[in-house]
Design a protein around this motif. Structure first.
Motif, PDB file in Angstrom:
ATOM      1  N   TYR A   1       1.003  -1.166  -0.064  1.00 55.54           N
ATOM      2  CA  TYR A   1       0.122  -0.086   0.171  1.00 55.54           C
ATOM      3  C   TYR A   1       0.877   1.325   0.034  1.00 55.54           C
ATOM      4  CZ  TYR A   1      -3.557   3.411   1.296  1.00 55.54           C
ATOM      5  OH  TYR A   1      -4.384   4.630   1.245  1.00 55.54           O
ATOM      6  N   ASP A   2       1.805   1.279   0.919  1.00 53.52           N
ATOM      7  CA  ASP A   2       2.440   2.427   0.868  1.00 53.52           C
ATOM      8  C   ASP A   2       3.590   2.827  -0.313  1.00 53.52           C
ATOM      9  OD1 ASP A   2       1.477   3.199   3.449  1.00 53.52           O
ATOM     10  OD2 ASP A   2       2.921   2.040   4.564  1.00 53.52           O
ATOM     11  N   ASN A   3       4.056   1.472  -0.729  1.00 54.98           N
ATOM     12  CA  ASN A   3       4.729   1.873  -2.025  1.00 54.98           C
ATOM     13  C   ASN A   3       3.872   2.510  -3.015  1.00 54.98           C
ATOM     14  OD1 ASN A   3       7.558   1.031  -2.454  1.00 54.98           O
ATOM     15  ND2 ASN A   3       6.898  -0.842  -1.311  1.00 54.98           N
ATOM     16  N   VAL A   4       2.809   2.171  -3.244  1.00 59.90           N
ATOM     17  CA  VAL A   4       2.142   2.692  -4.292  1.00 59.90           C
ATOM     18  C   VAL A   4       1.420   4.137  -3.769  1.00 59.90           C
ATOM     19  CG1 VAL A   4      -0.410   2.202  -5.487  1.00 59.90           C
ATOM     20  CG2 VAL A   4       1.361   0.397  -4.991  1.00 59.90           C
ATOM     21  N   ALA A   5       1.134   4.244  -2.609  1.00 59.33           N
ATOM     22  CA  ALA A   5       0.624   5.769  -2.356  1.00 59.33           C
ATOM     23  C   ALA A   5       1.543   6.732  -2.397  1.00 59.33           C
ATOM     24  CB  ALA A   5       0.280   5.536  -0.872  1.00 59.33           C
ATOM     25  N   LEU A   6       3.200   6.317  -2.181  1.00 57.84           N
ATOM     26  CA  LEU A   6       4.074   7.111  -2.239  1.00 57.84           C
ATOM     27  C   LEU A   6       4.118   7.731  -3.478  1.00 57.84           C
ATOM     28  CD1 LEU A   6       6.606   7.951  -0.506  1.00 57.84           C
ATOM     29  CD2 LEU A   6       7.901   6.104  -1.705  1.00 57.84           C
TER      30      LEU A   6
ATOM     31  N   ASP B   1      -6.299   7.417  -1.157  1.00 57.28           N
ATOM     32  CA  ASP B   1      -6.590   6.347  -0.795  1.00 57.28           C
ATOM     33  C   ASP B   1      -7.587   5.470  -1.674  1.00 57.28           C
ATOM     34  OD1 ASP B   1      -6.842   4.319   1.747  1.00 57.28           O
ATOM     35  OD2 ASP B   1      -8.959   4.827   1.663  1.00 57.28           O
ATOM     36  N   ARG B   2      -8.420   6.051  -2.277  1.00 50.83           N
ATOM     37  CA  ARG B   2      -9.543   5.185  -3.030  1.00 50.83           C
ATOM     38  C   ARG B   2      -8.676   4.832  -4.253  1.00 50.83           C
ATOM     39  NH1 ARG B   2     -15.410   7.424  -4.439  1.00 50.83           N
ATOM     40  NH2 ARG B   2     -14.885   6.192  -6.408  1.00 50.83           N
TER      41      ARG B   2
ATOM     42  N   GLY C   1      -7.905   0.912  -5.275  1.00 51.17           N
ATOM     43  CA  GLY C   1      -8.661   0.224  -6.521  1.00 51.17           C
ATOM     44  C   GLY C   1      -7.374  -0.413  -7.186  1.00 51.17           C
ATOM     45  N   ILE C   2      -6.051   0.256  -7.446  1.00 53.31           N
ATOM     46  CA  ILE C   2      -5.387  -0.447  -8.322  1.00 53.31           C
ATOM     47  C   ILE C   2      -4.643  -1.715  -7.677  1.00 53.31           C
ATOM     48  CG2 ILE C   2      -3.302   0.891  -7.561  1.00 53.31           C
ATOM     49  CD1 ILE C   2      -3.815   0.339 -11.206  1.00 53.31           C
TER      50      ILE C   2
END
Ligand SMILES: Nc1ncnc2c1ncn2[C@@H]1O[C@H](COP(=O)(O)OP(=O)(O)OP(=O)(O)O)[C@@H](O)[C@H]1O
Ligand SMILES: [Mg+2]
Length: 232
Positions: free
Chosen positions: A96-101, A114-115, A119-120
């Motif tokens: 999650y954090d890798n993608v959110a970054l 967040d959404r 989603g991805i």
């Protein structure tokens, strides 16, 4: 979206690309094929500003690579997303954090990201693995995290270097569906691959075949020998 005119690129005495010219419109899907060492990764690296153009002219996503300043590279990478051959995710962050970054560094607050992140991750079949440290994921799972991270920003152009290299047949299919989805919504895609199965998944794609840094005739699909010859 991309235009190359007489682009040549060398490392020391050796030319990795030789007089390469092609144009790609917005929304097209292009495969780069060719033997190991043909220049596929070099071409992709030019497109996201990781190499300075030696010779010729090139534009990508509105940037003139001939005149690209170091200070413009972050802006270029907001439009052009990359899936690396050696995917570089941060091992001690969760999926999650890798993608959110990727969204955070582009200034999007967590409340808005967040959404999209969830989603991805769901689309990549990673919802159950989202909160596990990435170093504890399998190679294929880590690769999907890297792909999710590239795609979550809705880039105009996605560059993918052998993105299915570590994945089994089912996951390759799934991943190609995701690339196709992006492409259907108008994202331009350039993907380097050795795999005939991958080429066959996007029959309408254009194929650019490189041999020793030169584009060879792409009118007919490459033969098995052209695709696999020279490889172990
Ligand atoms: N950083 C570098 N320094 C020196 N030579 C390089 C460098 N990067 C690439 N080359 C050379 O340039 C040529 C093209 O390499 P490139 O990585 O673009 O090939 P490729 O088509 O991506 O191959 P593969 O299918 O194995 O990934 C090769 O001969 C390679 O040895
Ligand atoms: Mg390569």
């Amino acid at each position: 979206m991309v235009e190359f005119k007489g682009v040549s690129q060398r490392f020391g005495q050796q030319w990795a690309l030789h007089d390469v010219s092609f144009a790609l419109n917005k929304g097209e899907f292009l495969f780069l094929t060719g033997h190991s060492g043909a220049g596929k990764t070099t071409l992709l690296r030019l497109l996201y500003g990781a190499l300075r153009l030696d010779l010729g002219r090139a534009t990508v996503a509105g940037f003139d690579l001939t005149k690209l300043k170091r200070s413009q590279i972050p802006e270029l990478r907001r439009r052009v997303s990359v899936v690396f051959q050696d995917f570089k995710i941060l091992p001690n962050l969760t999926a999650y954090d890798n993608v959110a970054l990727a969204l955070k560094v582009r200034g999007l607050p967590r409340s808005q990201s967040d959404r999209r992140v969830r989603g991805i991750l769901r689309a990549m079949g990673l919802e159950d693995r989202a909160y596990i440290k990435s170093e504890r994921l399998s190679g294929g799972e880590q690769q999907r995290v890297a792909i999710a991270r590239s795609m979550v920003v809705n880039p105009k152009l996605i560059l993918a270097d052998e993105p299915t290299g570590n994945l089994d047949a089912d996951l390759t299919d799934h991943l190609m569906d995701i690339f196709r989805q992006f492409y259907t919504y108008g994202t331009t895609v350039i993907m380097a691959t050795h795999s005939r199965e991958v080429l066959e998944r996007v029959p309408e794609a254009r194929i650019l075949h490189l041999e020793q840094g030169r584009i060879v005739d792409t009118a007919s699909p490459p033969t098995e020998i052209e695709l696999y010859g020279g490889l172990p």
